[in-house]
Design a protein around this motif. Structure first.
Motif, PDB file in Angstrom:
ATOM      1  N   SER A  12       0.796  -1.228   0.000  1.00 21.66           N
ATOM      2  CA  SER A  12       0.000   0.000   0.000  1.00 21.66           C
ATOM      3  C   SER A  12       0.823   1.270   0.000  1.00 21.66           C
ATOM      4  N   MET A  13       2.046   1.215   0.496  1.00 20.80           N
ATOM      5  CA  MET A  13       2.809   2.449   0.710  1.00 20.80           C
ATOM      6  C   MET A  13       3.699   2.763  -0.485  1.00 20.80           C
ATOM      7  N   ALA A  14       3.694   4.027  -0.899  1.00 21.17           N
ATOM      8  CA  ALA A  14       4.500   4.457  -2.032  1.00 21.17           C
ATOM      9  C   ALA A  14       5.982   4.472  -1.655  1.00 21.17           C
ATOM     10  N   PRO A  15       6.870   4.148  -2.632  1.00 19.23           N
ATOM     11  CA  PRO A  15       8.309   4.136  -2.340  1.00 19.23           C
ATOM     12  C   PRO A  15       8.855   5.447  -1.808  1.00 19.23           C
ATOM     13  N   ASP A  16       8.225   6.591  -2.175  1.00 14.27           N
ATOM     14  CA  ASP A  16       8.759   7.863  -1.689  1.00 14.27           C
ATOM     15  C   ASP A  16       8.421   8.133  -0.226  1.00 14.27           C
ATOM     16  N   CYS A  17       7.772   7.163   0.423  1.00 15.53           N
ATOM     17  CA  CYS A  17       7.546   7.226   1.867  1.00 15.53           C
ATOM     18  C   CYS A  17       8.536   6.350   2.631  1.00 15.53           C
ATOM     19  N   VAL A  18       9.445   5.698   1.891  1.00 16.08           N
ATOM     20  CA  VAL A  18      10.326   4.681   2.477  1.00 16.08           C
ATOM     21  C   VAL A  18      11.772   5.162   2.510  1.00 16.08           C
ATOM     22  N   ALA A  19      12.437   4.958   3.642  1.00 13.49           N
ATOM     23  CA  ALA A  19      13.887   5.110   3.749  1.00 13.49           C
ATOM     24  C   ALA A  19      14.479   3.712   3.859  1.00 13.49           C
ATOM     25  N   TYR A  20      15.349   3.352   2.924  1.00 13.02           N
ATOM     26  CA  TYR A  20      15.877   1.985   2.827  1.00 13.02           C
ATOM     27  C   TYR A  20      17.362   1.979   3.163  1.00 13.02           C
ATOM     28  N   ALA A  21      17.770   1.055   4.019  1.00 11.09           N
ATOM     29  CA  ALA A  21      19.191   0.880   4.346  1.00 11.09           C
ATOM     30  C   ALA A  21      19.532  -0.591   4.170  1.00 11.09           C
ATOM     31  N   ALA A  22      20.470  -0.863   3.262  1.00 13.83           N
ATOM     32  CA  ALA A  22      20.859  -2.245   2.950  1.00 13.83           C
ATOM     33  C   ALA A  22      22.239  -2.535   3.526  1.00 13.83           C
ATOM     34  N   HIS A  23      22.893  -3.572   2.990  1.00 13.25           N
ATOM     35  CA  HIS A  23      24.195  -3.972   3.527  1.00 13.25           C
ATOM     36  C   HIS A  23      25.275  -2.918   3.265  1.00 13.25           C
ATOM     37  N   ALA A  24      25.203  -2.243   2.109  1.00 14.45           N
ATOM     38  CA  ALA A  24      26.171  -1.193   1.803  1.00 14.45           C
ATOM     39  C   ALA A  24      25.797   0.074   2.559  1.00 14.45           C
ATOM     40  N   ASP A  25      26.808   0.812   2.997  1.00 13.40           N
ATOM     41  CA  ASP A  25      26.548   2.018   3.778  1.00 13.40           C
ATOM     42  C   ASP A  25      26.144   3.207   2.915  1.00 13.40           C
ATOM     43  N   GLY A  26      26.465   3.170   1.632  1.00  6.57           N
ATOM     44  CA  GLY A  26      26.028   4.221   0.727  1.00  6.57           C
ATOM     45  C   GLY A  26      26.631   5.585   1.005  1.00  6.57           C
ATOM     46  N   LEU A  27      27.919   5.612   1.326  1.00  7.15           N
ATOM     47  CA  LEU A  27      28.569   6.874   1.686  1.00  7.15           C
ATOM     48  C   LEU A  27      29.414   7.408   0.542  1.00  7.15           C
ATOM     49  N   LYS A  28      29.587   8.722   0.531  1.00  7.04           N
ATOM     50  CA  LYS A  28      30.549   9.358  -0.366  1.00  7.04           C
ATOM     51  C   LYS A  28      31.850   9.493   0.416  1.00  7.04           C
ATOM     52  N   VAL A  29      32.807   8.619   0.102  1.00  6.11           N
ATOM     53  CA  VAL A  29      33.990   8.475   0.960  1.00  6.11           C
ATOM     54  C   VAL A  29      34.875   9.706   0.965  1.00  6.11           C
TER      55      VAL A  29
END
Length: 205
Positions: free
Chosen positions: A60-77
């Motif tokens: 039911s929930m739109a993706p723009d309501c979601v904050a997703y955190a996976a195995h990668a940290d997703g940082l700009k080193v």
């Protein structure tokens, strides 16, 4: 706001892994997702986050309501801790990174380049991004990897604060985070018994 998942089926690499999965979450609630390796936990979370399509059912929930955190940290080193958080804060029209720095004990590290952080510090910074997204649903895949016991406690406190403010969380973890409003879903009971239609293959999503 509610998250309603109805008769969901998900596939990995063209093979159906989960089917008939239904649950709902209301504001202030968390769902702990458990199951053996390969049972479809990550695939389920990717579908909830809108990163790949379901093969059946609805979310039911739109993706723009979601904050997703996976195995990668997703940082700009090449950026500092503060610059990383400010980048995400500006993206989500949030103006204050102070609470995120404090929640994950990053104040003394805010000027350090992200590439120079330890694995645990990088994970804390990656999780701190959740606090500057202003999104109601956190979808988290094994978020406590590389965290020591103190950092795990800080993470659990951040989740509790998010729930108290009316947020929701779906977390794949084998740890007991002690969340007061959390319940457990074992995905093994929804293991698929039939293959997916060969017309859909998200192996490269």
């Amino acid at each position: 706001m509610e998250l309603v998942v109805s008769e969901l089926g998900v596939a990995r690499g063209g093979v159906r892994v989960l089917e008939g999965l239904s649950f709902w979450l209301s504001a202030g609630q968390a769902l702990i997702v458990r199951g053996p390796n390969g049972s479809g936990k990550t695939t389920l979370l990717r579908v909830l986050a809108g990163l790949q399509p379901a093969v059946a059912g609805t979310v039911s929930m739109a993706p723009d309501c979601v904050a997703y955190a996976a195995h990668a940290d997703g940082l700009k080193v090449q950026l500092s801790v503060a610059e990383n958080l400010m980048f995400w804060a500006r993206l989500h029209a949030v103006h204050d990174i102070g609470p995120a720095l404090e929640a994950f004990d990053l104040i003394d590290l805010q000027d350090r380049r992200a590439g120079a952080l330890s694995a645990g510090q990088k994970r804390r910074l990656g999780l701190a991004r959740l606090l500057v997204t202003a999104r109601p649903l956190w979808v988290l895949d094994e978020p406590t990897v590389s965290l020591d016991s103190l950092a795990v406690a800080r993470f659990a406190a951040a989740v509790e604060a998010h729930l108290r403010s009316g947020g929701m969380a779906v977390i794949a973890t084998h740890l007991d985070l002690g969340l007061s409003a959390g319940r457990v879903l074992d995905v093994a009971q929804f293991r698929a018994t039939r293959p997916v239609d060969g017309s859909l293959d998200e192996a490269f999503l």
